[in-house]
Structures are given as structure tokens and as C-alpha cells.
Design a protein around this motif. Structure first.
Motif, PDB file in Angstrom:
ATOM      1  N   THR A  82       0.842  -1.191   0.000  1.00 12.83           N
ATOM      2  CA  THR A  82       0.000   0.000   0.000  1.00 12.83           C
ATOM      3  C   THR A  82       0.877   1.241   0.000  1.00 12.83           C
ATOM      4  O   THR A  82       2.068   1.183   0.320  1.00 12.83           O
ATOM      5  CB  THR A  82      -0.894   0.045   1.249  1.00 12.83           C
ATOM      6  N   ARG A  83       0.303   2.357  -0.354  1.00 12.47           N
ATOM      7  CA  ARG A  83       1.033   3.622  -0.297  1.00 12.47           C
ATOM      8  C   ARG A  83       1.544   3.866   1.114  1.00 12.47           C
ATOM      9  O   ARG A  83       2.717   4.231   1.310  1.00 12.47           O
ATOM     10  CB  ARG A  83       0.133   4.770  -0.749  1.00 12.47           C
ATOM     11  N   GLU A  84       0.677   3.660   2.102  1.00 13.84           N
ATOM     12  CA  GLU A  84       1.051   3.899   3.492  1.00 13.84           C
ATOM     13  C   GLU A  84       2.170   2.960   3.932  1.00 13.84           C
ATOM     14  O   GLU A  84       3.091   3.367   4.652  1.00 13.84           O
ATOM     15  CB  GLU A  84      -0.179   3.717   4.392  1.00 13.84           C
ATOM     16  N   TYR A  88       9.578   2.449  -8.378  1.00 11.04           N
ATOM     17  CA  TYR A  88       9.472   3.330  -7.213  1.00 11.04           C
ATOM     18  C   TYR A  88      10.848   3.836  -6.765  1.00 11.04           C
ATOM     19  O   TYR A  88      10.930   4.645  -5.846  1.00 11.04           O
ATOM     20  CB  TYR A  88       8.804   2.593  -6.048  1.00 11.04           C
ATOM     21  N   ARG A  94      10.161   8.765  -2.156  1.00 12.32           N
ATOM     22  CA  ARG A  94       8.894   9.331  -1.689  1.00 12.32           C
ATOM     23  C   ARG A  94       8.144   9.981  -2.846  1.00 12.32           C
ATOM     24  O   ARG A  94       6.927   9.818  -3.001  1.00 12.32           O
ATOM     25  CB  ARG A  94       9.132  10.359  -0.579  1.00 12.32           C
ATOM     26  N   ILE A 110       6.679   7.240  -5.063  1.00 13.87           N
ATOM     27  CA  ILE A 110       5.536   6.577  -4.412  1.00 13.87           C
ATOM     28  C   ILE A 110       4.287   7.435  -4.551  1.00 13.87           C
ATOM     29  O   ILE A 110       3.217   6.979  -4.967  1.00 13.87           O
ATOM     30  CB  ILE A 110       5.836   6.270  -2.938  1.00 13.87           C
ATOM     31  N   ASN A 111       4.419   8.703  -4.212  1.00 16.50           N
ATOM     32  CA  ASN A 111       3.268   9.609  -4.285  1.00 16.50           C
ATOM     33  C   ASN A 111       2.772   9.765  -5.724  1.00 16.50           C
ATOM     34  O   ASN A 111       1.561   9.790  -5.975  1.00 16.50           O
ATOM     35  CB  ASN A 111       3.631  10.946  -3.687  1.00 16.50           C
ATOM     36  N   PHE A 141       1.073   6.450  -6.982  1.00 11.92           N
ATOM     37  CA  PHE A 141      -0.214   6.212  -6.339  1.00 11.92           C
ATOM     38  C   PHE A 141      -1.200   7.344  -6.627  1.00 11.92           C
ATOM     39  O   PHE A 141      -2.315   7.346  -6.142  1.00 11.92           O
ATOM     40  CB  PHE A 141      -0.049   6.022  -4.824  1.00 11.92           C
ATOM     41  N   LYS A 188      -1.039  10.581  -5.784  1.00 11.74           N
ATOM     42  CA  LYS A 188      -1.289  11.567  -4.734  1.00 11.74           C
ATOM     43  C   LYS A 188      -0.051  12.415  -4.507  1.00 11.74           C
ATOM     44  O   LYS A 188       1.049  11.967  -4.703  1.00 11.74           O
ATOM     45  CB  LYS A 188      -1.653  10.854  -3.415  1.00 11.74           C
TER      46      LYS A 188
END
Length: 248
Positions: A66-68, A133, A239, A242-243, A246, A248
Motif C-alpha cells: 500500500t502507499r502507506e 518506485y 517518496r 511513491i506519491n 499512487f 497523490k
């Protein structure tokens, strides 16, 4: 609260595990991880079951971190080894069939490859996209991919992080059945019934013998993967990727 991993005794000696976290699309959410750990613990405690079929729902098998979860590793709050779901099939004492009827993404694809039997879908997407990523592979990917697919295709999958339909991998000569999505689970259940005809003790003994080299080498390879993560996962670019990936 009902588990997102549905446990079903198809027949007295055959277990069907269906991953169905629709909210997170079968990414490695806490709900999915806990459900898998609990299900395999039940299987481990049984002295009856002979074979496990692991599958997903609709067009999803398992979709990776997951992103988190990825951001938690980036920030140093977690490691992928904190809860080991990737080698549950390998550690399981009875044979496991990964009926990968849907997309297998990143660690989700790797988790399926740790099964004793793998069945792919022609329509579905399979990828080990860690490097997209910006961080090096984990989840035991650098152990199981060369053993299951050979070093040449492994380097292509891991370094280039391409996305492949099952039909494309079939043309590349992967050693697994590749079937229309609608036929994957049925094929897996028929295989499970054939396996269940054998004595349970003999199945356990033979699997233990066959996978012993992987079980022996996996811990040291995972340790090296974690060391590579310490060098690659904490970069600011990770980071950002990833953002971005995803959305975001």
C-alpha cells in the motif's frame, strides 16, 4: 469483523483461500496481511488438510504494498520483514497452488511465485515493479524469481520493471500453465483433487525435501535485500515516486 481472506474447505482435505479486500484492491493492507497469517496458522495446526489453493477476486490476485506501507518503510518505521506474508506458501508444510486469476503486482506476484504450483491468467498483468518506485526489490524476489523463471527473465523483470500480460509471459516460455481467467480456478481445483489423492505424510515429506534449498537460502537473501533497502529506500526521490505512482 469478517476477514478479507475467506477460508473454505472445498472438500475435507482441500482448503481454498480467497483474498478479497475490495477496499484496497488486494494490496498488502493490514486486513489482508492479518487474514493471510491467520488462515495459514489454521492450516499449520491441522492434521487433515493436504493442499491449499490461494486465489484472489475478479481481476485482482495480489497488488503489492500500500502507499502507506511503502512510505512507512521509506521513513524507517517498518521493514517488509516485520510481518512475513511473502513466503507463507513456501513455509506451509502442505503443497500450495497459487491460482493467480488476476493481476499480480510487485510483492503480490512474488508471494504467488513462492507457491509450489503457479497458474497464471492470459488477460492479467504481472510485474515486479519495485524499481519503478526507485528502491531495490524485496519480499524475497531476488531469491524466488531466478529459481522459477531463470536469471535472464529475472533481470529483465527486476531491473526494467516491465509490465507483462500472462499471454506475453507464456510466449516467453515460462514453465507455468497460462489459461483464460475464467479457467484458472477450475484448473487449480482439479489439480488440488489430484494432489489430495496422495498420502498426507508423503506429501509433506516430499515438499519438505524439494523446497529445502529455497528455505535454506532465503533468510540470507532477504537479509541482503533489507540491506539494499537501507541504501535505496530512504532517498527523497523514492517518496516522490511513491506519491506520483499512487496518484497523490
Amino acid at each position: 469483523m469478517e476477514s478479507v481472506v475467506h477460508f473454505q474447505e472445498i472438500e475435507p482435505e482441500i482448503v481454498l483461500l480467497t483474498m478479497e479486500d475490495r477496499v484496497h484492491k488486494n494490496t498488502f493492507s493490514k486486513e489482508l496481511i492479518d487474514g493471510l497469517l491467520e488462515a495459514f496458522a489454521v492450516i499449520e495446526a491441522s492434521n487433515v488438510y493436504k493442499v491449499v489453493v490461494l486465489t484472489g477476486y475478479d481481476s485482482y490476485f495480489a497488488s503489492g504494498g500500500t502507499r502507506e506501507g511503502l512510505l512507512a518503510i521509506h521513513e524507517g518505521r517498518e521493514k517488509f520483514t516485520d510481518k512475513n506474508v511473502y513466503s507463507l506458501a513456501l513455509d506451509c508444510k502442505i503443497p500450495v497452488i497459487a491460482a493467480m486469476q488476476g493481476h499480480g503486482i510487485g510483492g503480490g506476484f512474488i508471494m504467488g511465485l513462492f507457491a509450489d504450483f503457479v497458474i497464471l491468467s492470459r488477460e492479467s498483468v504481472y510485474t515486479t515493479n519495485f524499481m519503478k518506485y526507485g528502491f531495490t526489490p524485496g519480499m524475497g524476489a531476488t531469491c524466488i524469481l531466478p529459481r522459477k523463471l531463470g536469471i535472464s527473465l529475472t533481470e529483465e523483470l527486476l531491473i526494467n520493471s516491465g509490465t507483462y500480460r500472462g499471454a506475453e509471459l507464456e510466449k516467453r516460455g515460462i514453465p507455468f500453465p497460462v489459461l483464460p481467467r475464467a479457467e484458472v480456478l477450475g484448473h487449480a481445483l482439479e489439480l488440488a483433487r489430484q494432489i489430495a489423492e496422495k498420502p498426507r505424510y508423503s506429501l509433506i515429506l516430499l515438499k519438505d525435501h524439494l523446497v529445502a534449498p529455497i528455505r535454506e537460502e532465503l533468510p540470507s537473501i532477504v537479509e541482503r535485500e533489507v540491506m539494499m533497502h537501507e541504501k535505496t529506500f530512504h532517498q527523497p526521490e523514492v517518496r516522490e515516486r511513491i506519491n506520483a505512482l499512487f496518484g497523490k
